[in-house]
Design an enzyme around this catalytic site. Structure first.
Site, PDB file in Angstrom:
ATOM      1  N   ASP A  75       0.783  -1.325   0.038  1.00 47.85           N
ATOM      2  CA  ASP A  75      -0.186  -0.044  -0.005  1.00 47.85           C
ATOM      3  C   ASP A  75       0.914   1.299  -0.049  1.00 47.85           C
ATOM      4  O   ASP A  75       2.070   1.225   0.334  1.00 47.85           O
ATOM      5  CB  ASP A  75      -0.873   0.211   1.450  1.00 47.85           C
ATOM      6  CG  ASP A  75      -1.677  -1.145   1.399  1.00 47.85           C
ATOM      7  OD1 ASP A  75      -2.057  -1.701   0.563  1.00 47.85           O
ATOM      8  OD2 ASP A  75      -2.101  -1.228   2.552  1.00 47.85           O
TER       9      ASP A  75
HETATM   10  N1  URA Z   1      -1.161  -5.988   3.834  1.00 48.75           N
HETATM   11  C1  URA Z   1      -1.747  -4.725   3.850  1.00 48.75           C
HETATM   12  O1  URA Z   1      -2.776  -4.257   4.423  1.00 48.75           O
HETATM   13  N2  URA Z   1      -0.839  -3.622   3.329  1.00 48.75           N
HETATM   14  C2  URA Z   1       0.180  -4.079   2.533  1.00 48.75           C
HETATM   15  O2  URA Z   1       0.748  -2.956   2.155  1.00 48.75           O
HETATM   16  C3  URA Z   1       0.738  -5.140   2.590  1.00 48.75           C
HETATM   17  C4  URA Z   1       0.050  -6.256   3.350  1.00 48.75           C
END
Ligand code: URA
Length: 231
Positions: A106
């Protein structure tokens, strides 16, 4: 020794298009061994080619570990904001095939992200069948309850809208509001959604490990070439 046309080598490795290669040769930028190359159709071994005096960049393919900083997206869609590709040599995005990330993190997640131009590696390492371990360091907005450990490990935790429960995940509490979480699958926003399902908001998320690879002391925004690890 396999030989390829010079214009194909230049375009496949992102230097210029096949049409532009004649100009590169005319300008004397391309040599085969010690002699200037004159004919873009000449077939040569990649190892013999020198471009601006340098060997061809990553002729066997690219595999690097990037320390993704917060604030960059993994998508190339400019509407989503600045992306991780701005941290890597521009030429790598003009290769054929171009580089891509192995899965995504993310925008606000930091940590280990593999980058490669090798599609089969992406498929292998993102497939749940291969059970690649991903380790996340998590901070949440409230004190954690030890009952989360067996719940996350049970293989019964359900996320809204996902038909299948999460595979068993190993949660280790490391502080009142911090923990590490080992996952072998990679659903969309999985860590944030697992905690959200139990009423917690993830306030910081960092991936420190991917399979056999550890991020170690690599500074944010920097990358390091790695050998194909035994993941
Ligand atoms: N899980 C998440 O919620 N975000 C990420 O970036 C990676 C794993």
């Amino acid at each position: 020794m396999i030989r390829h046309r010079i214009d194909q080598i230049l375009s496949r490795h992102g230097y210029c298009s096949r049409g532009e290669s004649r100009g590169w040769l005319k300008a004397g930028r391309v040599k085969v061994g010690d002699r200037s190359a004159l004919d873009p159709a000449e077939k040569v071994s990649v190892a013999d080619l020198r471009i601006d005096g340098e060997p061809v960049d990553h002729p066997e393919g690219i595999l690097v570990m990037l320390h993704k900083p917060a604030g960059l997206v993994c998508s190339r869609d400019e509407r989503e904001g600045p992306n991780i590709y701005s941290l890597l040599p521009e030429r790598w995005s003009r290769r054929n095939p171009p580089i891509t990330s192995v899965g995504r993190l993310d925008k606000e997640t930091t940590g280990l992200l593999l980058i490669t131009d090798q599609g089969p590696l992406v498929q292998r390492w993102t497939s749940p069948r291969h059970k690649v371990l991903k380790r996340y360091e998590v901070e949440v907005d409230q004190d954690l309850d030890p009952s989360l450990v067996p719940l996350f490990g049970s293989g019964t935790l359900r996320l809204p809208d996902d038909p299948e429960p999460c595979l068993p995940a190993e949660l280790t509490l490391t502080g009142a509001r911090s923990a590490t979480l080992d996952l072998i699958e990679g659903r969309h926003h999985q860590v944030r959604r697992m905690f959200a399902s139990q009423g917690f908001r993830v306030v910081a998320l960092h991936r420190s490990r991917f399979g056999a690879l550890e991020l170690g002391t690599l500074p944010p925004g920097e990358w390091l070439a790695v050998d194909e690890p035994a993941i």
